[in-house]
Design an enzyme around this catalytic site. Structure first.
Site, PDB file in Angstrom:
ATOM      1  N   ARG A   1       0.800  -1.210   0.000  1.00 31.17           N
ATOM      2  CA  ARG A   1       0.000   0.000   0.000  1.00 31.17           C
ATOM      3  C   ARG A   1       0.839   1.270   0.000  1.00 31.17           C
ATOM      4  O   ARG A   1       0.808   2.048  -0.940  1.00 31.17           O
ATOM      5  CB  ARG A   1      -0.949   0.026   1.198  1.00 31.17           C
ATOM      6  CG  ARG A   1      -1.868   1.227   1.142  1.00 31.17           C
ATOM      7  CD  ARG A   1      -2.952   1.227   2.187  1.00 31.17           C
ATOM      8  NE  ARG A   1      -3.706   0.000   2.201  1.00 31.17           N
ATOM      9  CZ  ARG A   1      -4.638  -0.270   3.103  1.00 31.17           C
ATOM     10  NH1 ARG A   1      -4.915   0.600   4.041  1.00 31.17           N
ATOM     11  NH2 ARG A   1      -5.277  -1.408   3.074  1.00 31.17           N
TER      12      ARG A   1
ATOM     13  N   HIS B   1      -8.052  -3.370  -7.825  1.00 30.21           N
ATOM     14  CA  HIS B   1      -7.800  -2.686  -6.554  1.00 30.21           C
ATOM     15  C   HIS B   1      -9.054  -2.684  -5.686  1.00 30.21           C
ATOM     16  O   HIS B   1      -9.856  -1.747  -5.741  1.00 30.21           O
ATOM     17  CB  HIS B   1      -7.364  -1.246  -6.869  1.00 30.21           C
ATOM     18  CG  HIS B   1      -6.660  -0.564  -5.723  1.00 30.21           C
ATOM     19  ND1 HIS B   1      -5.411  -0.956  -5.293  1.00 30.21           N
ATOM     20  CD2 HIS B   1      -7.015   0.485  -4.938  1.00 30.21           C
ATOM     21  CE1 HIS B   1      -5.035  -0.174  -4.301  1.00 30.21           C
ATOM     22  NE2 HIS B   1      -5.987   0.700  -4.059  1.00 30.21           N
TER      23      HIS B   1
ATOM     24  N   TYR C   1     -17.511  14.212 -13.309  1.00 30.28           N
ATOM     25  CA  TYR C   1     -17.343  15.393 -14.158  1.00 30.28           C
ATOM     26  C   TYR C   1     -16.032  15.381 -14.938  1.00 30.28           C
ATOM     27  O   TYR C   1     -15.974  15.831 -16.062  1.00 30.28           O
ATOM     28  CB  TYR C   1     -17.367  16.667 -13.308  1.00 30.28           C
ATOM     29  CG  TYR C   1     -18.645  16.862 -12.538  1.00 30.28           C
ATOM     30  CD1 TYR C   1     -19.864  16.910 -13.216  1.00 30.28           C
ATOM     31  CD2 TYR C   1     -18.637  16.996 -11.169  1.00 30.28           C
ATOM     32  CE1 TYR C   1     -21.041  17.084 -12.511  1.00 30.28           C
ATOM     33  CE2 TYR C   1     -19.820  17.179 -10.461  1.00 30.28           C
ATOM     34  CZ  TYR C   1     -21.018  17.215 -11.144  1.00 30.28           C
ATOM     35  OH  TYR C   1     -22.168  17.397 -10.447  1.00 30.28           O
TER      36      TYR C   1
END
Lengths: 636, 91
Positions: A30, A76, A120
């Site tokens: 990680r 993931h 967006y």
């Protein structure tokens, strides 16, 4: 309760085991980057996911939500916001020295505004990403099953870009953290070349190529010894300062303009903090503060009050705000899955070894392919030379399978060759096409020879490695942004202030000022004298002495305290002024009056200060006992 | 092994699914794997030594500082062991 199994566990052990699992998994998968491709798992998966979606730099943008969804669902299994935030950061030009994602839309700003929601914004890979993923389809890296065993993902990307050093890394794992600053890609590529040419190269020699970190936000970097230590051992720190210019506003008034700020500093918070400090009187001499940043760049303007020395205000700004920050370098990365602190040389060497390995694997892959092609071409060539017989055999065969077997028997073809002949189109029989096959066969043989040569010669592979590195330099190298300031270890405001003689006047009512001595020019015979300072009616000049701008002035008060000021911190004023009240320069208490002054150049141990009180007690104190001018005031 | 045998003996396709129970399972799956007293496994947490447990909590989850080099070395050794226990093949 028939078949129920109850396993008693001890909370201590359970806690220990769970925590171990957690912390180890954070470390290996990680928070820390791999030394080879410089990527953390989430970034690697984003890039690979985008590669799989075909979002190359020359293709149209696609919605960020598609990328995030794909990366989540395929590789993931974590939060969507963590993936989107990671992707957005890769597109922020103030966070990344070399952006690997090209974003369309609002991807946030240096003022800490967050990117627009992923529904967006749109994105695609930046051009540099193609060199991070180059040759991934040539069996250059190992693939492992993804979380549900339905797909495979690369363990590491075959990056040609020395990503770990050029974009840096920040990560907090459990019990360990990494902080690697970004660098200039041209400088790092130079260092790679130097290391290949001289494997025993020293850190000092490497630093002839890599002059220091190069932050996307520019600014000035200080701390040569900290930097050397960081490059030599993996630990060290440097100081970053905002780039400042002093501009003349109008007569007597100046303004400080900041055009670059230290890396990872939020500009709007910074401006807010300055305003707070001005309001709380920690910062003096500032009359106005404006953020005039626009699309051209950063421009934070600080207007100064009349008669305030810009360098002094600047020094205070550096001291009290994030206009100056310390960047602690801690170069920790995963080497074969194990965290390791690495020197600059260590990181470069790991990258070189990795690139070498990639080149070997790629060459081997290409060789296998070329040999397979040569095998087919050989068959086609034989077939074309005996084309009438081949056609005859095919015509006589009852089925495709039968034809293949017959061909194999007659010409000693392999199954692959026979199949290729059967798949051949009739247009290959034209003279031109036949020539093409012969030519291709010759070319493939040449290629095989070349590939074998590469596999047999390490020096040839290193040459390829350097050629590819040079290409990276050519494609992406740009001007350094962060300016390294040499040998400024104990830099202080004095470095920026000339050591000048000043005439200091102090009035009976406690007004003080300094005036450059050259203002008092020598007068010829008949001169009428010059006014050295003005004072109000009930006031008069009590002290006048000459001191250097770098001297200390000690102020002893009736409260039994001593204050320090550097001479350059006094207000500079013209001859005909009285200056400012001393009590306003010092953090004096009510009714506290300055009783005595001393002008000291250095706090030596062979001089004494003698203090006598009204009631007749006396003492002497060694001068060096006062040598802590950092504290605001102390008792003498 | 089991999967292989099932694939051989049955004509239907056999797949493996992995769930952690975070809303990934149907109610019936949750029942049969973790709720049903006939088939579930219960891990009963015991507190034998409150002092030691408290110590462990503060060591692991309390304020942590960056460990020095010696500690990094220790972590690395732990990590090697841990990786070996998880994926012996990869180490």
């Amino acid at each position: 309760m028939a078949n129920e199994r109850v396993i008693p566990i001890n909370i201590e052990e359970e806690l220990q085991n769970c925590y171990l699992d957690y912390s180890m998994s954070v470390i290996v998968s990680r928070a820390l980057p791999d030394v080879r491709d410089g990527l953390k798992p989430v970034h690697r998966r984003i890039l690979f996911g985008m590669h799989e979606l075909g979002m190359q730099y020359n293709r149209p943008y696609k919605k960020s939500a598609r990328i995030v969804g794909d990366v989540l669902g395929k590789y993931h299994p974590h939060g969507d916001s963590s993936v989107y935030n990671a992707m957005a950061r890769l597109a922020q030009d103030f966070a990344m020295r070399y952006c690997v994602v090209d974003g369309q839309g609002n991807f946030g700003s240096i003022d800490g505004d967050s990117p627009a929601a992923m529904r967006y914004t749109e994105a695609r890979m930046a051009r540099i990403a193609e060199d991070i993923l180059a040759d991934i389809d040539k069996e250059t890296v190992d693939f492992v099953p993804n979380f549900d065993d339905s797909l495979t993902e690369p363990l590491v990307l075959p990056s040609r870009v020395p990503y770990l050093l050029v974009n840096g890394a920040t990560g907090i794992a459990v019990g360990m953290a990494t902080n690697i600053p970004p660098h200039n890609i041209g400088e790092i590529c130079d260092a790679i070349r130097a290391t290949v040419e001289n494997p025993d190269i020293s850190t000092r020699e490497l630093m002839e190529h890599v002059t220091g970190p190069d932050f996307p936000t520019g600014a000035l970097a200080y701390g040569a010894s900290g930097l050397f230590s960081a490059y030599d051992t993996g630990h060290g720190k440097i100081t970053l300062r905002a780039r400042a210019n002093v501009e003349q506003m109008r007569a007597n008034r100046e303004q400080i303009v900041f055009t670059e700020i230290p890396y990872q500093i939020n500009k709007s918070n910074l401006v807010e903090r300055i305003a707070d400090l001005v309001r709380n009187k920690v910062l003096e001499g500032i009359s106005d503060l404006r953020d005039e940043s626009d699309k051209e760049g950063i421009r934070v303007v600080i207007e100064l009050k009349k008669d305030f020395e810009p360098q002094v205000v600047l020094n205070n700004l550096y001291k009290h705000t994030n206009l100056q920050t310390t960047f602690g370098i801690n170069m920790l990365a995963l080497v074969n899955g194990i965290p390791q602190v690495l020197s600059l040389k260590g990181i470069l060497q790991h990258f070189i070894d990795y690139r070498h390995n990639i080149i070997v694997r790629r060459t081997r892959f290409e060789l296998d392919k070329a040999e397979a092609r040569a095998h087919i071409l050989e068959g086609l060539k034989v077939a074309l030379d005996n084309i009438d017989e081949v056609i005859e055999i095919i015509k006589k065969s009852s089925s495709a399978n039968n034809a293949r077997l017959n061909l194999m028997e007659r010409f000693e073809f392999s199954e692959l060759q026979a199949q290729a002949i059967l798949d051949m189109r009739l247009q290959k029989l034209t003279g031109l096409e036949r020539e093409k096959i012969v030519q291709e066969y010759i070319d493939v043989l040449k290629q095989i020879e070349r590939l074998k040569f590469i596999l047999d010669n390490r020096s040839e592979r290193m040459k390829i490695l350097l050629d590819e590195t040079r290409e990276i330099t050519k494609k992406y190298s740009d001007e350094r942004r962060t300016e390294m300031i040499e040998d400024a270890e104990d830099f202080s405001v004095e470095d920026m202030i000339a050591d000048e003689e000043m005439a200091i006047t102090i009035t009976h009512n406690g007004f003080i000022k300094r005036t450059p001595v050259n203002v008092y020019r020598a007068q010829r015979r008949g001169g009428v004298g010059k006014r050295g300072a003005s004072a109000r009616d009930d006031d008069f000049i009590e002290n006048l002495f000459i001191a250097s701008t770098h001297d200390y002035l000690m102020f002893f008060t009736n409260f039994g305290k001593v204050y320090w000021l550097k001479v350059h911190e006094l207000p500079q004023a013209g001859r005909a002024t009285r200056g400012r009240a001393i009590v306003n320069l010092l953090e004096c208490e009510k009714d506290e009056k300055v009783r005595a002054f001393l002008n000291i150049r250095e706090f030596t141990d062979n001089k004494f200060i003698i203090i006598a009180t009204e009631k007749g007690t006396i003492k002497k104190t060694r001068l060096d006992a006062y040598s802590r001018p950092g504290a605001p005031a102390s008792s003498p | 092994m089991l999967i292989k045998r099932m694939r051989k003996e049955r004509s239907t396709k056999v797949g493996i699914s992995r769930y952690k129970g975070l809303g990934e399972m149907n109610p019936s799956q949750l029942w049969s794997t973790t709720m049903d007293p006939d088939s579930r496994t219960v891990r009963q947490v015991n507190l034998d030594d409150a002092m030691a447990a408290d110590h462990m909590f503060s060591v692991l989850m309390g304020e942590m500082s960056r460990p020095g080099a010696a500690s990094l070395k220790r972590t690395r050794n732990t990590l090697r062991t841990w990786m070996y226990n998880r994926h012996p093949a990869k180490v």
